[in-house]
Design a protein around this motif. Structure first.
Motif, PDB file in Angstrom:
ATOM      1  N   PRO A 167       0.837  -1.142   0.144  1.00  0.00           N
ATOM      2  CA  PRO A 167      -0.065  -0.020   0.169  1.00  0.00           C
ATOM      3  C   PRO A 167       0.894   1.164  -0.078  1.00  0.00           C
ATOM      4  O   PRO A 167       0.416   2.503  -0.739  1.00  0.00           O
ATOM      5  CB  PRO A 167      -0.858  -0.188   1.191  1.00  0.00           C
ATOM      6  N   ARG A 194      -7.812  -4.493  -4.995  1.00  0.00           N
ATOM      7  CA  ARG A 194      -7.148  -5.379  -3.845  1.00  0.00           C
ATOM      8  C   ARG A 194      -7.601  -6.512  -3.849  1.00  0.00           C
ATOM      9  O   ARG A 194      -8.787  -6.977  -4.196  1.00  0.00           O
ATOM     10  CB  ARG A 194      -7.330  -4.500  -2.603  1.00  0.00           C
ATOM     11  N   VAL A 204       0.114  -8.503   1.498  1.00  0.00           N
ATOM     12  CA  VAL A 204      -1.248  -7.556   0.875  1.00  0.00           C
ATOM     13  C   VAL A 204      -0.990  -7.789  -0.821  1.00  0.00           C
ATOM     14  O   VAL A 204       0.071  -7.881  -1.203  1.00  0.00           O
ATOM     15  CB  VAL A 204      -1.157  -6.044   1.143  1.00  0.00           C
ATOM     16  N   LEU A 206      -1.948  -5.960  -4.313  1.00  0.00           N
ATOM     17  CA  LEU A 206      -2.607  -4.927  -5.140  1.00  0.00           C
ATOM     18  C   LEU A 206      -2.561  -5.159  -6.434  1.00  0.00           C
ATOM     19  O   LEU A 206      -1.141  -5.366  -6.919  1.00  0.00           O
ATOM     20  CB  LEU A 206      -2.443  -3.709  -4.841  1.00  0.00           C
TER      21      LEU A 206
END
Length: 387
Positions: A167, A194, A204, A206
């Motif tokens: 992020p 996402r 994460v 993305l």
């Protein structure tokens, strides 16, 4: 006099896959292309195990531009997709997404789609080489509806930024960062989405859809913002650890959604009729699909990893098939496999001559003592102390 014979028609020569511009980065080693995939990306940039640590500790730029992309504009697109897929997308909100399946009449998985709805167009990205088949199916199902499915892989491409710092890197590159899984935010001509995290640490994920002509420039922006080049093999290792299947690799022609996590991510169990629904509902109500997806730990003795589709053996009896096989930076050689429900959690298994053990967390409602036996077997396999 004998009439001259016409030359036999020649099959067109197969086109060589197109290399991604990210293969020009230092140390890039291309992945071996299989099937009908038309694009080549980097398997790694010189150190695949270190690149896995980038994904677990920092932010890695993963080239996803080998995936096929479809765009579906038209006023009837959502109700149409709702009627022919397993997912409830009829009221999919702008800026949101999901996963969906196309099933055969008998409930077998024919296509897996990752869907994004934005600005009057539904986007779908699919496994490399499967876009043309899905596009042909969608064209056959149009009838008189106001939909215009297009295969746009030549014009659009995906990039991924993966890791706990993803992020921050994406924001530093001047791009939006959706806060929840499957949320989609506009970014220039494309978007940022996402996805659910991968890896045991929950890295994460993305994903960016960009014009293919801007692929190299967008990658440069992300690298300047702090991302590090990371090959597809590193991403695959975390995907396998997270038990996220790939269509055509971890599935076969007999796979039904109930055997995989797609039952929860790509199937809506309360929506109306769609092709294959009867099988999904019947097996769900009975609560016992014929196979289950498990994480296997392999001894890693052989330099050559088993290929997708290789049988999983219990003694001399085939009890399943292996899918993705990877070298994990902490777990060693691991694989996703579909095995029969009757296979015990602590069963002695082999794959391609390697001993294998089912991860202790992947048993069917296993008791504590069975999990303990499974953990002991995994430790023995990884340490090489089991025959």
């Amino acid at each position: 006099m004998t009439a001259p014979q016409s030359p036999a028609p020649q099959s067109p020569a197969p086109q060589r896959p197109t290399p991604s511009p990210l293969l020009s980065l230092p140390g890039a080693v291309p992945v071996e292309v299989a099937g009908d995939a038309a694009r080549v990306v980097a398997a790694h940039y010189g150190d695949p195990l270190r690149e896995q640590r980038v994904l677990t500790e920092g932010a890695g730029l993963v080239d996803r531009s080998d995936r096929d992309v479809l765009a579906v504009p038209g006023a009837d697109r959502l109700s149409w997709l709702h009627s022919i897929t397993s997912q409830h997308v009829e009221r999919l909100a702008d800026g949101s997404g999901s996963e969906a399946l196309v099933l055969s009449p008998n409930g077998h998985v024919e296509h897996h789609l990752v869907v994004a709805e934005l600005g009057g167009t539904t986007w779908a990205d699919v496994e490399p080489g499967t876009g043309a088949g899905l596009h042909a199916f969608l064209q056959r199902m149009r009838f008189m509806l106001r939909v215009e499915p297009e295969l746009v892989t030549d014009d659009w491409a995906l990039l991924g930024v993966v890791g706990p710092e993803a992020p921050r890197v994406v924001a530093a590159a001047g791009l939006p960062v959706p806060e929840a899984a499957y949320r989609v935010a506009p970014a220039g001509a494309g978007w940022v989405r996402r996805m659910p995290p991968v890896g045991d640490g929950g890295a994460v994920v993305l994903e960016l859809l960009v014009p293919r002509a801007e692929l190299g420039g967008t990658a440069d922006r992300l690298l300047a913002a702090g991302a590090r080049p990371t090959g597809s093999s590193a991403y695959e290792a975390l995907r396998v650890e997270a038990r996220r299947p790939r269509f055509g690799v971890d599935s076969d022609h007999r796979t039904i959604p109930n055997e995989l996590e797609w039952l929860h991510t790509a199937v809506h169990l309360e929506k109306g009729c769609y092709r294959g629904q009867e099988t999904v509902a019947r097996v769900h109500n009975l609560g016992r699909p014929p196979r289950r997806l498990v994480l296997l730990h392999l001894d890693g003795v052989s330099e050559d990893l088993p290929a997708p589709g290789e049988p999983v053996l219990s003694g001399t009896r085939a009890v399943g098939r292996v899918g993705s096989v990877v070298r994990h930076h902490e777990l060693g050689v691991i694989a996703l496999a579909l095995v029969k429900q009757s296979v015990a959690q602590d069963a002695a298994l082999t794959v391609g001559g390697s001993t294998a053990a089912i991860d202790p967390d992947d048993g069917p409602d296993a008791l504590d003592d069975t999990r303990t036996a499974a953990r002991d077997r995994v430790r023995a396999v990884r340490s090489g102390t089991i025959a």
